[in-house]
Write a protein that holds these residues in place. Sequence first.
Motif, PDB file in Angstrom:
ATOM      1  N   GLN A  87       0.834  -1.188   0.088  1.00  0.00           N
ATOM      2  CA  GLN A  87       0.142  -0.173   0.264  1.00  0.00           C
ATOM      3  C   GLN A  87       0.988   1.200  -0.125  1.00  0.00           C
ATOM      4  OE1 GLN A  87      -3.338   0.197  -0.187  1.00  0.00           O
ATOM      5  NE2 GLN A  87      -2.989   2.378  -0.425  1.00  0.00           N
ATOM      6  N   ALA A  88       1.741   1.156   0.898  1.00  0.00           N
ATOM      7  CA  ALA A  88       2.907   2.256   0.943  1.00  0.00           C
ATOM      8  C   ALA A  88       3.635   2.470  -0.791  1.00  0.00           C
ATOM      9  CB  ALA A  88       3.835   2.215   2.147  1.00  0.00           C
ATOM     10  N   ASP A  89       3.988   1.546  -1.280  1.00  0.00           N
ATOM     11  CA  ASP A  89       4.414   1.582  -2.597  1.00  0.00           C
ATOM     12  C   ASP A  89       3.430   1.903  -3.352  1.00  0.00           C
ATOM     13  OD1 ASP A  89       5.973   0.819  -4.885  1.00  0.00           O
ATOM     14  OD2 ASP A  89       5.230  -0.985  -4.793  1.00  0.00           O
ATOM     15  N   ALA A  90       2.301   1.686  -3.382  1.00  0.00           N
ATOM     16  CA  ALA A  90       1.364   2.246  -4.420  1.00  0.00           C
ATOM     17  C   ALA A  90       1.087   3.890  -3.863  1.00  0.00           C
ATOM     18  CB  ALA A  90      -0.116   1.628  -4.286  1.00  0.00           C
ATOM     19  N   ASP A  91       1.139   4.246  -2.681  1.00  0.00           N
ATOM     20  CA  ASP A  91       0.875   5.535  -2.309  1.00  0.00           C
ATOM     21  C   ASP A  91       2.082   6.407  -2.791  1.00  0.00           C
ATOM     22  OD1 ASP A  91      -1.518   5.029  -1.013  1.00  0.00           O
ATOM     23  OD2 ASP A  91      -0.699   5.065   0.959  1.00  0.00           O
TER      24      ASP A  91
END
Length: 146
Positions: A87-91
């Motif tokens: 999720q952090a990667d996508a954010d």
Amino acid sequence: SLRAVQVRQSNVNRFKCNAIRSNLFDRLTRVVRSYANAILSSFEDPEKILDQAVLEMNDDLIKMRQATAQVLASQKRLENKYKAAEQADADWYRRAQLALQKGEEDLAREALKRRKSYAENASSLKAQLDQQKSVVENLVSNTRAS
């Protein structure tokens, strides 16, 4: 020479006495052991021994189930960490895109650097998760077989 013969005979007699004592001691030890074994065997109750074995196996099964539950909980935590890293990667990727749309290349580069660190972390967690899943499958199948 007479003295030498007497000393030899004395030594031979001592050897014979020691051999006889040793033999008697060995035999006496065997007799005591056999009586001790007979007494212990008379105290053994096959039903109680079987009950004790069943209790020990139940304890082992409980311990296996607890260990399995702990490993499953650990796997769930690892899955949550992996999802958070993804999720952090996508954010950070979205932030980089927004920065580029606004013409902020420096911010976009910084966002991509952070994205890269989260992507590497997610990749590492994925490898750990895959390895742990195989271990959990083996543990669960062993617990079911018990």
